[in-house]
Design a protein around this motif. Structure first.
Motif, PDB file in Angstrom:
ATOM      1  N   UNK A  75     -37.909  53.603 -49.358  1.00  0.00           N
ATOM      2  CA  UNK A  75     -37.749  54.526 -50.477  1.00  0.00           C
ATOM      3  C   UNK A  75     -36.490  55.346 -50.228  1.00  0.00           C
ATOM      4  N   UNK A  76     -35.994  56.015 -51.245  1.00  0.00           N
ATOM      5  CA  UNK A  76     -34.796  56.849 -51.085  1.00  0.00           C
ATOM      6  C   UNK A  76     -35.055  57.936 -50.042  1.00  0.00           C
ATOM      7  N   UNK A  77     -36.247  58.528 -50.096  1.00  0.00           N
ATOM      8  CA  UNK A  77     -36.581  59.595 -49.162  1.00  0.00           C
ATOM      9  C   UNK A  77     -36.585  59.132 -47.723  1.00  0.00           C
ATOM     10  N   UNK A  78     -37.196  57.970 -47.469  1.00  0.00           N
ATOM     11  CA  UNK A  78     -37.262  57.465 -46.093  1.00  0.00           C
ATOM     12  C   UNK A  78     -35.884  57.033 -45.612  1.00  0.00           C
ATOM     13  N   UNK A  79     -35.101  56.418 -46.487  1.00  0.00           N
ATOM     14  CA  UNK A  79     -33.741  56.005 -46.113  1.00  0.00           C
ATOM     15  C   UNK A  79     -32.889  57.231 -45.791  1.00  0.00           C
ATOM     16  N   UNK A  80     -33.073  58.287 -46.568  1.00  0.00           N
ATOM     17  CA  UNK A  80     -32.330  59.529 -46.336  1.00  0.00           C
ATOM     18  C   UNK A  80     -32.730  60.139 -44.991  1.00  0.00           C
ATOM     19  N   UNK A  81     -34.030  60.171 -44.711  1.00  0.00           N
ATOM     20  CA  UNK A  81     -34.520  60.691 -43.434  1.00  0.00           C
ATOM     21  C   UNK A  81     -33.952  59.886 -42.278  1.00  0.00           C
ATOM     22  N   UNK A  82     -33.968  58.562 -42.406  1.00  0.00           N
ATOM     23  CA  UNK A  82     -33.478  57.699 -41.332  1.00  0.00           C
ATOM     24  C   UNK A  82     -32.012  57.973 -41.020  1.00  0.00           C
ATOM     25  N   UNK A  83     -31.205  58.072 -42.049  1.00  0.00           N
ATOM     26  CA  UNK A  83     -29.762  58.189 -41.826  1.00  0.00           C
ATOM     27  C   UNK A  83     -29.330  59.578 -41.378  1.00  0.00           C
ATOM     28  N   UNK A  84     -30.006  60.617 -41.853  1.00  0.00           N
ATOM     29  CA  UNK A  84     -29.642  61.947 -41.383  1.00  0.00           C
ATOM     30  C   UNK A  84     -30.268  62.250 -40.018  1.00  0.00           C
ATOM     31  N   UNK A  85     -31.313  61.493 -39.646  1.00  0.00           N
ATOM     32  CA  UNK A  85     -31.884  61.641 -38.310  1.00  0.00           C
ATOM     33  C   UNK A  85     -30.943  61.076 -37.246  1.00  0.00           C
ATOM     34  N   UNK A  86     -29.920  60.348 -37.687  1.00  0.00           N
ATOM     35  CA  UNK A  86     -28.929  59.821 -36.736  1.00  0.00           C
ATOM     36  C   UNK A  86     -28.163  60.956 -36.057  1.00  0.00           C
ATOM     37  N   UNK A  87     -28.222  62.153 -36.639  1.00  0.00           N
ATOM     38  CA  UNK A  87     -27.624  63.319 -35.986  1.00  0.00           C
ATOM     39  C   UNK A  87     -28.267  63.508 -34.620  1.00  0.00           C
ATOM     40  N   UNK A  88     -29.604  63.351 -34.566  1.00  0.00           N
ATOM     41  CA  UNK A  88     -30.319  63.493 -33.299  1.00  0.00           C
ATOM     42  C   UNK A  88     -29.983  62.349 -32.347  1.00  0.00           C
ATOM     43  N   UNK A  89     -29.859  61.141 -32.898  1.00  0.00           N
ATOM     44  CA  UNK A  89     -29.525  59.987 -32.060  1.00  0.00           C
ATOM     45  C   UNK A  89     -28.112  60.097 -31.498  1.00  0.00           C
ATOM     46  N   UNK A  90     -27.259  60.818 -32.204  1.00  0.00           N
ATOM     47  CA  UNK A  90     -25.861  60.928 -31.793  1.00  0.00           C
ATOM     48  C   UNK A  90     -25.641  61.957 -30.691  1.00  0.00           C
ATOM     49  N   UNK A  91     -26.600  62.880 -30.543  1.00  0.00           N
ATOM     50  CA  UNK A  91     -26.419  63.973 -29.585  1.00  0.00           C
ATOM     51  C   UNK A  91     -27.496  63.917 -28.507  1.00  0.00           C
ATOM     52  N   UNK A  92     -27.089  64.065 -27.234  1.00  0.00           N
ATOM     53  CA  UNK A  92     -25.694  64.055 -26.768  1.00  0.00           C
ATOM     54  C   UNK A  92     -25.238  62.640 -26.433  1.00  0.00           C
ATOM     55  N   UNK A  93     -23.979  62.380 -26.634  1.00  0.00           N
ATOM     56  CA  UNK A  93     -23.330  61.111 -26.236  1.00  0.00           C
ATOM     57  C   UNK A  93     -24.022  59.868 -26.784  1.00  0.00           C
ATOM     58  N   UNK A  94     -24.552  59.961 -28.002  1.00  0.00           N
ATOM     59  CA  UNK A  94     -25.188  58.811 -28.657  1.00  0.00           C
ATOM     60  C   UNK A  94     -26.371  58.251 -27.875  1.00  0.00           C
ATOM     61  N   UNK A  95     -27.017  59.085 -27.074  1.00  0.00           N
ATOM     62  CA  UNK A  95     -28.101  58.602 -26.231  1.00  0.00           C
ATOM     63  C   UNK A  95     -29.287  58.082 -27.039  1.00  0.00           C
ATOM     64  N   UNK A  96     -29.459  58.609 -28.257  1.00  0.00           N
ATOM     65  CA  UNK A  96     -30.591  58.193 -29.080  1.00  0.00           C
ATOM     66  C   UNK A  96     -30.499  56.770 -29.597  1.00  0.00           C
ATOM     67  N   UNK A  97     -29.309  56.151 -29.479  1.00  0.00           N
ATOM     68  CA  UNK A  97     -29.161  54.756 -29.906  1.00  0.00           C
ATOM     69  C   UNK A  97     -29.504  53.789 -28.769  1.00  0.00           C
ATOM     70  N   UNK A  98     -29.459  54.266 -27.541  1.00  0.00           N
ATOM     71  CA  UNK A  98     -29.642  53.393 -26.382  1.00  0.00           C
ATOM     72  C   UNK A  98     -31.020  52.747 -26.268  1.00  0.00           C
ATOM     73  N   UNK A  99     -32.116  53.401 -26.702  1.00  0.00           N
ATOM     74  CA  UNK A  99     -33.421  52.737 -26.610  1.00  0.00           C
ATOM     75  C   UNK A  99     -33.481  51.383 -27.313  1.00  0.00           C
ATOM     76  N   UNK A 100     -32.564  51.147 -28.247  1.00  0.00           N
ATOM     77  CA  UNK A 100     -32.536  49.851 -28.938  1.00  0.00           C
ATOM     78  C   UNK A 100     -32.331  48.723 -27.932  1.00  0.00           C
TER      79      UNK A 100
END
Length: 209
Positions: A161-186
């Protein structure tokens, strides 16, 4: 040999059906199904032989075999960033050129640092809105993901849904800080989820088309 299927319709058992007959019953992902040889009812979304049926309806279930890895997701992101940069160079060419000069300065002035921050923030917001728009449409993902044959889905394999997609993409702020560590669990997570995927309960899968 028992090869019959049963389904629950308004809490009443119906059947027996062959697989072909069951597929004519207008199944939903939450339809409870009793498969041949099983004594336990399960949702249709968990029955492997129904995956193709649901894919024809645009529903792609996230499974261990189709979850996208870190590197193909990174490639899709690089493609999107490249396309967005080209778009910006046409829309705000003079500004981008002037700003790029300041990025080459080792000791920028406070004003230049502020401009850098504003540009980085604007780029993030633009990328987030672009991804949100694409993920909540039948594309189920950005142009980069489309080219890499990826799709973003929820736990039921449905389009976001638009709401969930919006939540997912703006939550990338958390994944980006610090040093993009939130992307590493992938890289090691069994569900191939970054922090933003965990927050929004979303998955990125590989699909054939």
């Amino acid at each position: 040999m028992n090869d019959s299927y049963y389904i629950l319709v308004k809490d009443e058992q119906t059947g027996p059906y062959t697989l072909k007959e069951m597929l004519e019953q207008d199944l939903d992902v939450n339809t409870m199904v009793l498969t041949p040889g099983s004594e336990e009812w399960q949702e249709a979304s968990y029955v492997p032989e129904l995956f193709e049926y649901f894919e024809e309806q645009g529903i792609y279930f996230p499974t261990e075999g189709n979850l996208a890895n870190f590197w193909i997701r990174l490639l899709a992101y690089v493609i999107d960033l490249f396309l967005l940069s080209i778009a910006l160079s046409f829309i705000a060419r003079d500004y981008v050129i002037e700003l790029s000069k300041s990025f080459n300065i080792e000791n920028p002035t406070p004003a230049q640092s502020i401009e850098r921050f504003k540009f980085s923030l604007a780029l993030f917001v633009l990328l987030a809105l672009y991804s949100t728009l694409c993920e909540s449409t039948p594309m189920r993902g950005s142009i980069g993901k489309k080219l890499c044959k990826l799709a973003v889905v929820d736990a039921d394999g449905r389009r976001l849904s638009v709401g969930r997609a919006l939540l997912r993409n703006f939550a990338k702020i958390l994944s980006s800080l610090p040093l993009n560590i939130g992307f590493l669990p992938i890289l090691w997570n069994e569900r191939r989820q970054g922090w933003h995927d965990m927050i929004a309960k979303t998955y990125i899968i590989r699909r054939e088309a």
